[in-house]
Design an enzyme around this catalytic site. Sequence first.
Site, short mmCIF file in Angstrom:
data_model
loop_
_atom_site.label_atom_id
_atom_site.label_comp_id
_atom_site.label_asym_id
_atom_site.label_seq_id
_atom_site.Cartn_x
_atom_site.Cartn_y
_atom_site.Cartn_z
CD GLU A 1 -3.57 -1.44 1.76
OE1 GLU A 1 -2.94 -0.45 3.20
OE2 GLU A 1 -4.01 -1.79 1.96
CD GLU B 1 -4.77 -5.98 2.66
OE1 GLU B 1 -4.64 -5.36 3.25
OE2 GLU B 1 -2.62 -5.60 2.28
C1 GLA Z 1 -4.36 -2.41 4.70
C2 GLA Z 1 -3.15 -2.65 5.06
C3 GLA Z 1 -3.05 -4.46 6.11
C4 GLA Z 1 -3.56 -4.15 7.42
C5 GLA Z 1 -5.37 -3.89 6.78
C6 GLA Z 1 -6.44 -3.67 7.90
O1 GLA Z 1 -4.82 -2.99 3.69
O2 GLA Z 1 -1.85 -3.25 3.75
O3 GLA Z 1 -1.27 -4.91 6.47
O4 GLA Z 1 -3.22 -3.52 8.29
O5 GLA Z 1 -5.31 -2.58 5.91
O6 GLA Z 1 -7.39 -3.44 6.85
#
Ligand code: GLA
Length: 688
Positions: free
Chosen positions: A163, A321
């Site tokens: 991210e 994710e």
């Molecule tokens: C993001 C991060 C993860 C985690 C999630 C929690 O997407 O990439 O490491 O912290 O949020 O929702």
Amino acid sequence: MPHMTDRAHPAIVPGPYRMLHGGDYNPEQWLHRPEVLAEDPVLMRKAGVNQASVGIFAWAAIEPERDRFEFAWLDGVMDRLHAQGVGVLLATPTAARPRWLAEAHPEVMQTRADGRRQAPGEWRHNPCWSSPVMRERSAVVIDRLAKRYAGHPALLGWHINNEYGGAADGARCHCDTCVAGFRRWLQQRYDGDLERLNRAWWTGFWSHQYQSWEQIRPGDATIEALNLNWHRYSSAQIAGFCALEIAAVRRHSAAPVTTNLHGGLDQYDIRALAGQLDFPSYDSYPEMHGSPGDRDQVHHHAWLGAATRGFGGGKPWLLMESCPSVPQYHRLPRMKRAGVHRLLSLSMVAEGSDGVCYFQWRAGRGGMEKLHGAVLMQDAPHDSRVFREVAVLGRDLAGLSAMAGAATPSPAAVVWDVESEWARNLNSGLSNLPRPRAAAVAWHRPLWEAGIGADVVDATADLAAYRLVVVPCVFLLRPGFAERLQAAANAGAQVLVDGLSAWVDHDFGCVGGGRPGPLRGALGLRAEEVDHLREDESVPVEDPAGWLGAGAAAVQWADRVHVADAEVLARLRDRFYDGTPLLTRKRLGAGAMWYLASGLRPETRAHLMHRLCTEAGIAPCLPGLPAGVIARERTQPDRRFITLMNPSDAPASVSLPTGWTDALTGAPLARVDLAGWDVRVLSGGWPS
Ligand code: GLA
Ligand code: ZN
């Protein structure tokens, strides 16, 4: 049996075509519990998990002190995963810095807009993108990782960073090194000619002329072009950091690389990464509250999926994710009701994701995400609702492997451009009018509801292959965009531009010669003034040919337009707007350029979209779809898949033409009954 090469796209990772199912796996937090580490891969297999993203925040475990590397634990993890048939997207661990690095070199930490540098250990993500130490140490640890695991049989590919941009303003570091880099970047962009920059940025405003490059500092809100360029520069810094990470991987490994995009996709220009990634990934966390807003969330995330796909050029991507239950961050962390997880997951597959991955496999017992939903909660028994739902989905995804690599046909495109989003956010005024993303989501919605494939693309995309192109609130004209729109129309597309588009040029100055700038000729009109309407106000519409449907009215805003050379299809009609054009069309080549001069209510927007689709010769992927049921199509050369989704509590049934079977059971289907939140994937041949 179709031959492997009959697939529409190559698999996103090496090995047999399959849907990936897995997620973030953080064994470095459990090294003191070998029995847990031994159990994980076994339970993964039980849950139908075939993928794990490993090592995302594990830099400190891999390199506990400078140049001392600990790989034994990771060797064990990789080997055990492989033994259970679980492939690994191995992460470059650069999204969090080990304490030793930040303590010895505080400059690796990011400096916020207020000039405060983050303390060592503060948060994660967001380093200083320019710091030579950060860049050097990142390259070292990645080099060592890539060298060690390039040939490991579990390796599927590389998860680059995590991210980028992270939270808040994390895409932009305000330290002296970054600001000095900004000045150099500007010097290059303006050929070292400060006067050119002064002119382009209109710095005569309030005596803001720069006399030297050193006077340029981000933050002065009065010169909007300054901050727009600061966003561009910072984006380029992220792209450069990503390139550095990929180059370190590539010294040893040719396996695919991806990075996970997130949020509203606006923290940096994801196009700046285009060309570097083998496929894009997205992290999706819809907030489901058991209210009518849930349907909006399902759509909003379909839009984000369509944007991830559009950004990747239409190829399959990966849902990297998602949460099998609920993130603790949500305002109302309400458990997902029956069917919701499956629907959200398969809706992403329907948008072109070749898999479903989670954050995370197993929640830790401490740290601020210990209560974040995961497949396994800490070391509690796996006999849980969530685990069972995940396992069911794992079986479904295995049954859908023929869909992996399928194309996601999208005859329509909705343009959303990050530079317009930034420009509107940096712009003084217009604060009561829709922002580009909200507008693009609203215009995509009727296509989604109608079972029509639509990519979300930015203003740099090649539009020639689309039959319908919607340009809502594309406030800033990127170089060449006006030409690309006209080329699309010439090639046969219906191109709809709204009056919130084409206000400013690349330098954030008002378009020359009045709105819509270089599109005046192609649209055959010019726009003079924009009126902002009260929330309770609307302007009646004269619409003799029914383009807008019953009860249409202009809401939110209205444009006073002078037509030179276009058909006027609908007009505004009240005492003030005495026949002002509202909807116009000018034929161009094999297509046409349309202009819409006001905001519309959702039902009117939907009506107009249906009419435009008819003009464009675009039909829903399934005829006779009942209202409320969502249908999305993916295609292989030898067959079609349609995902039918019912994102509502009310049951629905769909009658099918002949030739469809249930993609999971193979049973022929004449009709599908969907309970609330139910999904059915259909498989069918191409009409002969
Ligand atoms: C993001 C991060 C993860 C985690 C999630 C929690 O997407 O990439 O490491 O912290 O949020 O929702
Ligand atoms: Zn910096």
